[in-house]
Scaffold this active site. Structure first.
Site, mmCIF file in Angstrom:
data_model
loop_
_atom_site.group_PDB
_atom_site.id
_atom_site.type_symbol
_atom_site.label_atom_id
_atom_site.label_comp_id
_atom_site.label_asym_id
_atom_site.label_seq_id
_atom_site.Cartn_x
_atom_site.Cartn_y
_atom_site.Cartn_z
ATOM 1 N N ILE A 18 35.614 45.566 44.151
ATOM 2 C CA ILE A 18 36.242 46.756 43.601
ATOM 3 C C ILE A 18 37.436 46.351 42.737
ATOM 4 O O ILE A 18 38.074 45.330 43.000
ATOM 5 C CB ILE A 18 36.654 47.728 44.731
ATOM 6 N N CYS A 19 37.703 47.137 41.717
ATOM 7 C CA CYS A 19 38.889 46.972 40.871
ATOM 8 C C CYS A 19 38.897 45.591 40.208
ATOM 9 O O CYS A 19 37.917 45.162 39.617
ATOM 10 C CB CYS A 19 40.137 47.242 41.697
ATOM 11 N N GLY A 20 40.012 44.877 40.293
ATOM 12 C CA GLY A 20 40.142 43.596 39.617
ATOM 13 C C GLY A 20 39.154 42.548 40.058
ATOM 14 O O GLY A 20 38.868 41.603 39.307
#
Length: 203
Positions: A104-106
């Site tokens: 998730i995300c970065g």
């Protein structure tokens, strides 16, 4: 908990976004999964929110054969250094072994740099964020809340509930109307969904 069920491993590292995986790990634990944290080493790390976490094991000790899933949360370090590249390489090892990975995300950018999104459908914060990594998978980017392609789950930073939903679906924790009700309750605050979950819990 089934004696044959393998633990779920949550990667932890300095600057990790501690809000992104809470729904996922809490409800996996309620479903009977052991949650084990894995850090760069066994030294304590500190999240963006200031929480100190002492990893259960170091990354080099983790084997795909001993795990049900590797969860990679976002962190500032994904974009500011190469410190977390070993976690992306571990994700490759997991996927090559057929063990699921959820990022998730970065962490999606870390997987992009490792080449793991070049030939898989995926999502992330936004398409140009991943494009900045120089990866070759832009045509496989899907503009949606979360994506599952085979054994890989990806999601953007604003979608922790959808991220959890995909993990539950992949591991068979919730299915059908129960999975839908869980998502509607926590994503949409749909009170009617609670009754569905209560009924499923009682059965």
């Amino acid at each position: 908990m089934s004696s044959t069920r393998k633990p779920v491993h949550l990667a932890v590292y300095d600057t990790l976004a501690d809000w992104e995986t809470g729904h996922t790990t809490a409800y996996l634990a309620r479903a009977g999964y052991e949650i084990r944290t894995v850090g760069p080493g066994r030294e304590a790390v500190r999240s963006i929110g200031g929480l100190q976490v002492l990893p259960d094991l170091a990354l080099e000790e983790l084997s795909p054969g001993d795990s049900s899933l590797l969860i990679l949360p976002g962190a500032d370090l994904w974009d500011t250094s190469d410190d977390l590249a070993p976690f992306a390489r571990k994700a490759r090892e997991f996927l090559d072994a057929g063990t699921p990975v959820a990022a998730i995300c970065g962490a999606t950018a870390g997987l992009a740099r490792e080449g793991l999104l070049d030939d898989r459908d995926h999502t992330g914060a936004v398409s140009f964020y991943l494009a900045a990594t120089g990866y070759r998978g832009g045509e496989r980017y899907v503009d949606t809340d979360a994506v599952t392609d085979g054994k890989l789950i990806t999601a953007g930073p604003t979608e922790p509930v959808a991220f959890a939903r995909e993990v539950f679906r992949l591991l068979g924790v919730y299915e059908g109307e129960v999975l839908d009700a869980w998502y509607r309750l926590f994503h949409d605050s749909d009170a009617e969904a609670y009754a569905v979950l209560q009924k499923a819990a009682a059965s």
